[in-house]
Design a protein around this motif. Structure first.
Motif, PDB file in Angstrom:
ATOM      1  N   TYR A  74      -1.923   4.649  -1.242  1.00 54.29           N
ATOM      2  CA  TYR A  74      -0.939   3.774  -0.593  1.00 54.29           C
ATOM      3  C   TYR A  74      -1.335   3.491   0.854  1.00 54.29           C
ATOM      4  CZ  TYR A  74       2.810   3.229  -4.028  1.00 54.29           C
ATOM      5  OH  TYR A  74       3.555   2.850  -5.108  1.00 54.29           O
ATOM      6  N   SER A  77      -3.958   0.867   0.706  1.00 57.39           N
ATOM      7  CA  SER A  77      -3.448  -0.431   0.242  1.00 57.39           C
ATOM      8  C   SER A  77      -2.693  -1.145   1.353  1.00 57.39           C
ATOM      9  CB  SER A  77      -2.559  -0.263  -0.991  1.00 57.39           C
ATOM     10  OG  SER A  77      -1.404   0.478  -0.677  1.00 57.39           O
ATOM     11  N   TYR A  94       5.290   7.434  -3.053  1.00 57.58           N
ATOM     12  CA  TYR A  94       4.750   7.600  -4.408  1.00 57.58           C
ATOM     13  C   TYR A  94       5.656   8.475  -5.269  1.00 57.58           C
ATOM     14  CZ  TYR A  94       2.310   9.912  -8.160  1.00 57.58           C
ATOM     15  OH  TYR A  94       2.002  10.452  -9.383  1.00 57.58           O
ATOM     16  N   SER A 133       1.921  -3.012  -2.435  1.00 52.32           N
ATOM     17  CA  SER A 133       2.253  -2.377  -3.715  1.00 52.32           C
ATOM     18  C   SER A 133       1.497  -3.033  -4.852  1.00 52.32           C
ATOM     19  CB  SER A 133       3.766  -2.465  -3.952  1.00 52.32           C
ATOM     20  OG  SER A 133       4.484  -1.825  -2.919  1.00 52.32           O
ATOM     21  N   TYR A 136      -1.984  -1.757  -4.844  1.00 53.39           N
ATOM     22  CA  TYR A 136      -1.946  -0.413  -5.431  1.00 53.39           C
ATOM     23  C   TYR A 136      -1.933  -0.504  -6.957  1.00 53.39           C
ATOM     24  CZ  TYR A 136       0.074   4.108  -6.776  1.00 53.39           C
ATOM     25  OH  TYR A 136       0.322   5.316  -7.368  1.00 53.39           O
ATOM     26  N   THR A 223      -9.223   1.572  -1.611  1.00 52.48           N
ATOM     27  CA  THR A 223      -8.090   1.811  -2.520  1.00 52.48           C
ATOM     28  C   THR A 223      -8.591   1.974  -3.948  1.00 52.48           C
ATOM     29  OG1 THR A 223      -6.736   0.393  -1.082  1.00 52.48           O
ATOM     30  CG2 THR A 223      -5.831   0.940  -3.243  1.00 52.48           C
ATOM     31  N   SER A 227      -8.527   5.310  -6.381  1.00 62.27           N
ATOM     32  CA  SER A 227      -7.912   5.227  -7.702  1.00 62.27           C
ATOM     33  C   SER A 227      -8.854   5.737  -8.786  1.00 62.27           C
ATOM     34  CB  SER A 227      -7.500   3.777  -7.990  1.00 62.27           C
ATOM     35  OG  SER A 227      -6.760   3.687  -9.177  1.00 62.27           O
TER      36      SER A 227
END
Length: 861
Positions: A74, A77, A94, A133, A136, A223, A227
């Motif tokens: 986050y 992002s 989160y 968001s 993300y 980001t 991930s």
């Protein structure tokens, strides 16, 4: 039946309904799968008893790493938009979104729209929160593909890939392509943009704002990289679960199992794939050589790491804010549950092996005593839960003591470590929330001296001792000496142990019951005395009444000032005698009518500070009702919260007139009534007894027709002794029958006037209230008054965008129960007033749940 036939079609097209049905079906399938495949719960429990603790702890550490990485994702992002958020803020964001995603259709995607208010308050625009968001969410999808492609390719070559997994991956790939195509179309103002513009024009401002944002490629790639690491961590979780259960771990099984789980998560409509994931991973692991019980055990442990620990962390994340409704209610729920656990644990048989082990170390008497205490504490904890909800400090201390002793009680009665762990968790929650419990019972009403407690205990015990000592032998089959009587009573009262007593007659049974009844009554009396957070109603002396009357006459500046010295109020006078607070008590809430009456803002603020201290010392929560908007900065400076509760209607008499098109309906009604012989009359004080009797008939009929009793606090009641000192306006016919009336009350601000009671009989002609008010306005206009306060229209004018504001506004506009509030505003609007907002001042969101009941109580006569 008709309503059912109309609702069924809506039900069939209700997406949420079908998603819920599907989710329940999947959970049911999981249960059926386990039972059908003969998965023995005993085997699963046995595998958990041989858990490899180092690997289990490693799994927990990896879960912590997983949550930290989600927070960092986050951070990056938002960094893509050159916006800075802290890791702590991101982790809480989160955890909260992960928690609500369980209960939302479309799961994780739908949750991305939640909990943005905290970020918006730090200067990040709503559109930027949505973009970050979205980044993300997109990276979460992309990373699965990045990891899945080589894994699935390897599995395909080895022949370890089933058709279902392949179709799931194709679906995931297709979803990404569609998503990217939609985003490109939006940015280039293509068909998706045009579709949104036609169907959802209200969103276009946000969409335009989103499309104009510049995204940092560096942060976007970071980001995505994080991930990908998160996906690897998820695979590691499944692998560690195998190791923790002392099984031959398979990397391939961990890779494939995790990818399958993610695909199901994306496709799951509700409850984050609960049920479907358990079935799928168990079935898949079985294909890799694990037995059914081993596969189920690995799946359960993996879900603890990946699903349940983050879920409970999400619950805990709501506790990060001290002023939180959930945080306020949670301890009471846990205490109530602990009470039930204690009672059930005490009355059910102990596990023989544990009982035998504890008997080798502790005497049987102590074990029985522990069991008796656990039972008694369970009953007490259930009762204490109610007082915890109220915020009683004594209840908190007692709950803390009983919970602490429950830990030792469970361990010493039969090594019930499960119940002891639950008690420890409850104890931690109580300690963490200690600041929420400030209510101390008023000493004049609830003080129980040590002498009273001892006398009560001695009385109960003496009743038992004398009863056993003097009772005839035939009732119990034995003669009780004094020493034996004392021992028996102590066993009955403190241990609930009647094993040595054999009743032979009904009298003997009734005597035992009567002793238990007396003991129970004494215990309840002590609990009630210690925990009762009620207020000893203060006594307003004649000196106090004279002083507050002078202060109102000297410093009064509100239409409500008259009601602040009404006979139903209590007064709190400041130390310097230059301000006072008017309030009423409902249990532990002190409801203050508007602002303090004070010499200036400095004295007003000091009055609030002194009253808050007074409330804390005496066990109250201060709530300020109908505070004007201009006073909000004073309350905000004292860290108080406020919430709009409605608007007051004010008539400007300097501009009020009856002519003009907008007043034509009202003017026509008044002319009709005048032609029919109805007249407007003014009665100056002192009002004669005959007039008061006529007014009382009108008032009684009005109350009967309305189906209500007299209401106080913000208005007066029909009291002849008070009304005879007021100016009364009436509408009467040629025979001097009164059809409607109102009374003016003293207002201590020059140029402003207000009325109190406004009532009519049921067969009054249409328009009589309009005539009464308009004639009153014209009369006051002649007397050089400038304004008339028409009172509050509750719940109107609420434009608060918070959840509380939206809920109240929805209730006001849509729920029939609140329709009379809307009608009240509509009636007042026909005189074209201007509106002034009024607010409720409070300290904690939890208090908002209790205010409506408290206001109802203080308003009752």
């Amino acid at each position: 039946m008709k309503k059912l036939s109309l609702s069924l079609p809506r039900l069939f097209y209700n997406q949420f309904f079908w998603q819920s049905i599907l989710s329940v079906f999947m959970i049911g399938m999981a249960i059926f799968f386990i039972s059908h495949e003969h998965v023995e719960i005993y085997d699963i429990k046995k595998s958990f008893t041989t858990l490899n603790i180092p690997y289990f702890l490693l799994g927990i550490i990896v879960t912590i790493l997983y949550i930290l990485l989600q927070g960092e994702m986050y951070v990056q992002s938002f960094g893509s938009l050159n916006k800075t958020v802290t890791l702590q803020q991101s982790i809480i964001l989160y955890l909260k979104r992960n928690l609500v995603s369980i209960f939302l259709p479309a799961g994780g995607f739908a949750s991305l729209g939640f909990f943005s208010k905290n970020l918006e308050s730090r200067g990040i625009k709503k559109s930027q929160v949505h973009i970050a968001s979205s980044i993300y969410g997109i990276c979460s999808l992309l990373s699965v593909i990045v990891v899945a492609i080589p894994v699935l390719y390897y599995a395909l070559l080895k022949g370890q890939l089933n058709r279902a997994e392949l179709l799931g991956f194709i679906f995931l790939l297709f979803l990404n392509v569609v998503l990217f195509a939609a985003l490109i179309s939006l940015s280039r103002r293509g068909w998706v943009y045009r579709f949104m513009n036609n169907k959802f024009p209200q969103w276009m401002i946000i969409i335009d704002d989103i499309s104009s944002q510049k995204i940092s490629k560096k942060h976007f790639l970071r980001t995505l990289s994080i991930s990908v690491i998160i996906e690897i961590v998820g695979i590691a979780h499944l692998y560690i679960a195998m190791l923790a259960l002392n099984l031959d771990a398979s990397i391939a099984a961990a890779f494939i199992g995790y990818i399958v789980m993610v695909i199901l998560l994306i496709a799951s409509p509700f409850l984050r794939g609960l049920g479907a994931i358990e079935i799928s991973i168990t079935y898949l692991l079985k294909q890799y050589g694990f037995s059914l019980s081993q596969a189920a055990s690995v799946t359960l442990l993996f879900r603890i790491f990946e699903f349940w620990l983050p879920l409970f962390s999400g619950v805990a994340s709501f506790f990060s804010k001290k002023d939180n409704i959930i945080l306020r209610i949670f301890p009471a729920i846990f205490i109530f549950l602990l009470g039930i656990v204690n009672v059930i644990s005490a009355i059910t048989p102990a596990i023989p092996s544990r009982l035998k082990l504890i008997e080798d170390f502790l005497p049987i008497e102590l074990i029985n005593a522990s069991n008796g205490f656990v039972l008694l504490s369970g009953v007490l904890l259930i009762l204490i839960a109610v007082f915890l909800l109220q915020g009683s400090k004594r209840a908190w201390f007692l709950a803390l003591a009983l919970t602490s002793l429950s830990v030792f009680g469970h361990l010493s009665k039969a090594i019930d470590f499960e119940e002891a762990i639950f008690a420890i968790v409850t104890l931690i929650i109580l300690i963490y929330t200690h600041a929420s419990y400030k209510l101390k019972p008023h000493p004049k009403l609830t003080r129980l001296s040590l002498r009273v407690i001892i006398i009560g205990l001695v009385a109960v015990l003496l009743y038992g001792v004398l009863g056993f000592y003097f009772v005839d032998k035939r009732h119990f089959g034995q003669e009780f000496e004094l020493t034996e009587s004392i021992k028996t009573v102590f066993k009955l009262f403190f241990l609930f142990d009647n094993s040595g007593i054999h009743t032979q007659t009904s009298f003997g049974k009734n005597f035992i019951y009567s002793f238990y009844g007396a003991g129970t009554a004494y215990i309840l009396f002590v609990i009630y005395g210690f925990l009762r957070p009620y207020f000893d109603k203060p006594y307003n002396s004649e000196e106090d009444t004279l002083l507050v009357t002078k202060l109102v006459e000297k410093y009064g500046n509100s239409a409500l000032d008259y009601f602040k010295i009404y006979p139903d109020k209590f007064f709190f006078i400041t130390e310097n005698k230059q301000a006072f607070i008017s309030f009423k008590i409902s249990r532990f809430m002190a409801i203050v009518l508007e602002n303090p009456v004070a010499r200036n803002d400095e004295d007003l603020k000091q009055a609030i500070i002194e009253f808050d201290k007074y409330c804390e010392e005496n066990g109250f929560i201060a709530i300020y009702y109908r505070v004007p908007i201009e006073s909000l900065p004073i309350y905000s400076s004292l860290n108080k919260k406020y919430f709009p509760i409605g608007e007051e209607a004010i008539i400007d008499l300097t501009t009020f007139k009856m002519d003009g098109k907008k007043m034509q309906p009202t003017r026509s009604a008044i002319n009709r009534l005048t032609n029919e012989g109805y007249t407007f009359k003014v009665y100056k004080p002192p009002i004669k007894e005959g007039i008061l009797q006529k007014l009382e008939l009108v008032s009684n009929q009005w109350l009967k027709d309305m189906g209500q009793k007299e209401i106080t606090f913000t208005q007066g009641v029909f009291d002849p002794d008070i009304l005879k000192t007021h100016t009364i306006f009436t509408i009467e016919d040629t025979e001097e029958k009164i059809y409607a009336f109102l009374n003016l009350v003293p207002v201590y601000t020059p140029g402003i006037v207000t009325y109190d009671l406004i009532r009519k009989i049921s067969n009054a002609p249409n328009g009589v209230m309009d005539m009464l008010l308009c004639k009153t306005f014209l009369y006051l206009q002649e007397k050089a008054y400038e304004k008339v306060n028409l009172g509050l229209a509750p719940m109107s004018g609420i434009d608060d965008v918070s959840l509380k504001g939206r809920t109240i506004k929805y209730a006001y506009e849509n729920i029939p129960t609140f329709a009379h509030f809307k009608g009240l505003r509509k009636f007042k609007e026909k005189f074209f007033p201007y509106w002034e907002k009024k607010y409720l001042i409070y300290n904690n969101d939890y208090h908002l749940l209790q205010v409506p009941t408290a206001l109802k109580k203080v308003s009752e006569l």
